[in-house]
Design a protein around this motif. Structure first.
Motif, PDB file in Angstrom:
ATOM      1  N   ASP A 204      -4.331   8.753 -18.444  1.00 20.75           N
ATOM      2  CA  ASP A 204      -3.708   7.869 -19.194  1.00 20.75           C
ATOM      3  C   ASP A 204      -4.582   7.185 -20.205  1.00 20.75           C
ATOM      4  OD1 ASP A 204      -2.317   5.228 -19.610  1.00 20.75           O
ATOM      5  OD2 ASP A 204      -0.840   6.595 -20.032  1.00 20.75           O
ATOM      6  N   LEU A 205      -4.607   7.494 -21.347  1.00 19.34           N
ATOM      7  CA  LEU A 205      -5.472   6.645 -22.669  1.00 19.34           C
ATOM      8  C   LEU A 205      -5.391   5.255 -22.181  1.00 19.34           C
ATOM      9  CD1 LEU A 205      -7.588   7.035 -24.741  1.00 19.34           C
ATOM     10  CD2 LEU A 205      -5.669   7.123 -26.477  1.00 19.34           C
ATOM     11  N   PRO A 206      -4.416   4.567 -22.373  1.00 21.33           N
ATOM     12  CA  PRO A 206      -4.253   3.186 -21.947  1.00 21.33           C
ATOM     13  C   PRO A 206      -5.022   2.522 -21.063  1.00 21.33           C
ATOM     14  CG  PRO A 206      -2.096   3.926 -23.143  1.00 21.33           C
ATOM     15  CD  PRO A 206      -2.886   4.954 -22.505  1.00 21.33           C
ATOM     16  N   HIS A 207      -4.793   3.324 -20.092  1.00 22.99           N
ATOM     17  CA  HIS A 207      -5.516   2.760 -18.537  1.00 22.99           C
ATOM     18  C   HIS A 207      -6.925   2.976 -18.575  1.00 22.99           C
ATOM     19  CE1 HIS A 207      -1.113   2.508 -17.157  1.00 22.99           C
ATOM     20  NE2 HIS A 207      -1.513   1.717 -16.535  1.00 22.99           N
ATOM     21  N   ARG A 208      -7.228   3.892 -19.222  1.00 22.70           N
ATOM     22  CA  ARG A 208      -8.657   4.309 -19.102  1.00 22.70           C
ATOM     23  C   ARG A 208      -9.406   3.449 -20.330  1.00 22.70           C
ATOM     24  NH1 ARG A 208     -11.641  10.425 -20.335  1.00 22.70           N
ATOM     25  NH2 ARG A 208     -13.696   9.517 -19.417  1.00 22.70           N
ATOM     26  N   ALA A 209      -8.758   3.288 -21.310  1.00 22.87           N
ATOM     27  CA  ALA A 209      -9.335   2.133 -22.319  1.00 22.87           C
ATOM     28  C   ALA A 209      -9.280   0.747 -21.661  1.00 22.87           C
ATOM     29  CB  ALA A 209      -8.506   2.275 -23.457  1.00 22.87           C
ATOM     30  N   VAL A 210      -8.734   0.312 -20.962  1.00 24.74           N
ATOM     31  CA  VAL A 210      -8.735  -0.813 -20.136  1.00 24.74           C
ATOM     32  C   VAL A 210     -10.191  -1.047 -19.105  1.00 24.74           C
ATOM     33  CG1 VAL A 210      -7.573  -2.496 -18.924  1.00 24.74           C
ATOM     34  CG2 VAL A 210      -6.301  -1.529 -20.547  1.00 24.74           C
ATOM     35  N   VAL A 251     -10.108   3.861 -28.991  1.00 23.04           N
ATOM     36  CA  VAL A 251      -9.350   2.485 -29.377  1.00 23.04           C
ATOM     37  C   VAL A 251      -9.000   2.460 -30.822  1.00 23.04           C
ATOM     38  CG1 VAL A 251      -9.374  -0.020 -29.243  1.00 23.04           C
ATOM     39  CG2 VAL A 251     -10.088   1.196 -27.225  1.00 23.04           C
ATOM     40  N   LEU A 252     -10.114   2.802 -31.755  1.00 21.71           N
ATOM     41  CA  LEU A 252      -9.844   2.618 -32.919  1.00 21.71           C
ATOM     42  C   LEU A 252      -9.219   4.131 -33.714  1.00 21.71           C
ATOM     43  CD1 LEU A 252     -13.166   0.894 -34.024  1.00 21.71           C
ATOM     44  CD2 LEU A 252     -10.935   0.043 -33.514  1.00 21.71           C
ATOM     45  N   GLY A 253      -8.918   5.010 -32.836  1.00 25.77           N
ATOM     46  CA  GLY A 253      -8.331   6.512 -33.286  1.00 25.77           C
ATOM     47  C   GLY A 253      -6.931   6.343 -33.625  1.00 25.77           C
ATOM     48  N   PRO A 254      -6.374   7.686 -33.881  1.00 28.35           N
ATOM     49  CA  PRO A 254      -5.215   7.762 -34.274  1.00 28.35           C
ATOM     50  C   PRO A 254      -4.096   7.641 -32.977  1.00 28.35           C
ATOM     51  CG  PRO A 254      -6.074   9.791 -34.419  1.00 28.35           C
ATOM     52  CD  PRO A 254      -7.175   8.853 -34.111  1.00 28.35           C
ATOM     53  N   GLY A 255      -4.710   7.682 -31.749  1.00 26.45           N
ATOM     54  CA  GLY A 255      -4.071   7.835 -30.551  1.00 26.45           C
ATOM     55  C   GLY A 255      -3.899   6.429 -30.007  1.00 26.45           C
TER      56      GLY A 255
END
Length: 410
Positions: A204-210, A251-255
């Motif tokens: 999951d992108l948000p969890h990985r980003a955190v 984080v700064l991309g379209p997703g």
């Protein structure tokens, strides 16, 4: 069958089939109305029975139940959350999804047998057969592969997916199964080794980003409530380059989600940007074009977000790096002192802008006001500005030409 109007229409249709099949016209209007009313009254109990079939199967198959919902006019379901690596998942999920339609079939057969062999008035038999037919139709309908208007797949579609594409279903399960380490990532108590494993497994992108954001700050030596914002903590070096690039891309991309933009994105500009501001001011170098480009990229990514302190901080830092101290001061002129983190950094940047423009006295007053605000909020805490800001202000006060300002960006 998951929305109220279609459900009532369907029940009414099935309720008419039984009187027609039995030629039950001698009872007059009750012969037509009562089976329909009975079917409508029994629809919710049939849905409950169907979902209880799934629930009992989940318990018998040792599939952890994450939630259950029973609705008359909306989708009803039993949600399970086993580990994606649990053994025999395809077989267990096929049995789980078969349990609901099988319950419908058992009820339908029992009611048909009761109506066929029991002694009862014809009108009562008509009502029982109507409910039996409705239960059979519910079971058959759930076995047909389809997706309803709420987006939920039928039991038949789930069964087919687990038979034909079990690997893909396991992967989907990884995306929705809560990771037990997530709370430790959020409260920043997770160990470095577990953090690396969490990042590698996160789909999951948000969890990985955190998680990547936490590792990035740890590598820099900046973890909330643990370390001082010293000068060396703001330099992006080889140890942080990979995480910095990943964050900058995703984080700064379209997703990116709004939460990622509001919480993580500003720090991707403020941390390296403040370090670069120190290098420019104290070291007398020109601003690095790569840092300027990063700050501008974050500023553009936040352009469509609501105006808040983080957005203003990024814009003001870009102004300072590019020699527009007066504009930075105007952006932050209405900020009043408080112990809030965003306000604190806003007034520190404004103090840098004031000192850059030669008004060292005003810069000193802003720093003193911040000290008082922090002392009032936490008498036992440290109310002095971070080292990186202290050194920037000292270098500006010591400048031979106080009004010279910062070198313009290249």
């Amino acid at each position: 069958m998951r929305r109220l109007a279609p459900l009532v229409i369907a029940i009414a249709f099935y309720g008419l089939l039984i009187p027609l099949g039995l030629a039950d016209i001698d009872h007059g209007p009750p012969g037509w109305v009562l089976p329909i009313v009975t079917a409508i009254g029994c629809a919710l109990p049939l849905i409950v029975a169907h979902e209880c079939g799934h629930l009992l199967a989940a318990l018998a198959l040792r599939l952890p139940v994450a939630g259950m919902r029973i609705r008359f006019s909306e989708a009803s379901f039993v949600r399970v959350s086993p580990s994606p690596s649990a053994p025999a998942l395809p077989v267990r999920f096929v049995l789980l999804h078969l349990a609901g339609p099988l319950t419908d079939a058992v009820l339908a057969i029992a009611l048909f047998r009761y109506a066929s062999h029991g002694e009862m008035p014809d009108l009562a038999r008509s009502c029982v057969l109507t409910v039996a037919l409705l239960s059979a139709v519910m079971g058959i309908g759930n076995l047909l592969p389809h997706r309803d208007r709420s987006g939920l797949h039928s039991d038949g579609a789930r069964i087919g997916a687990w038979i034909v594409r079990p690997g893909q279903q396991r992967q989907a399960l990884r995306r929705v199964t809560p990771n037990p380490m997530t709370p430790r990532v959020l409260d920043e108590t997770i160990t470095d080794a577990d953090l690396d494993a969490y990042i590698d497994a996160a789909a999951d992108l948000p969890h990985r980003a955190v998680a990547v954001f936490l590792r990035w700050r740890r590598t820099l030596g900046l973890v909330t409530g643990r370390t001082e914002a010293a000068v060396g903590n703001f330099t992006i070096g080889p140890a942080t380059a990979a995480d910095d690039e990943w964050l900058g891309t995703h984080v700064l991309g379209p997703g990116a989600t709004p939460a990622m933009l509001d919480v993580i994105a500003p720090m991707l500009a403020l941390i390296p940007g403040l370090g670069e501001l120190h290098r420019v001011t104290v070291g007398g170098a020109s601003a690095d074009p790569a840092i300027l480009a990063r700050v501008d990229k974050v500023r553009r990514a936040l352009a469509n977000r609501p105006d808040n302190m983080q957005r203003r901080l990024v814009a003001a830092l870009g102004d300072l790096l590019e020699g527009r101290a007066a504009q930075a001061r105007r952006r932050l002129a209405d900020v009043s002192p408080s112990a809030d983190t965003g306000v604190t950094w806003a007034l520190m940047l404004r103090a840098v802008a004031e000192s850059t423009l030669g008004d060292h006295a005003q810069a000193g007053r802003l720093v003193d006001a911040l000290r008082r605000a922090h002392a009032a909020a936490d008498p036992a805490g440290d109310s002095d500005p971070p080292q990186v800001v202290t050194e920037i202000l000292a270098a500006l006060r010591a400048a031979v030409s106080p009004g010279a300002g910062l070198p313009a960006g290249q």
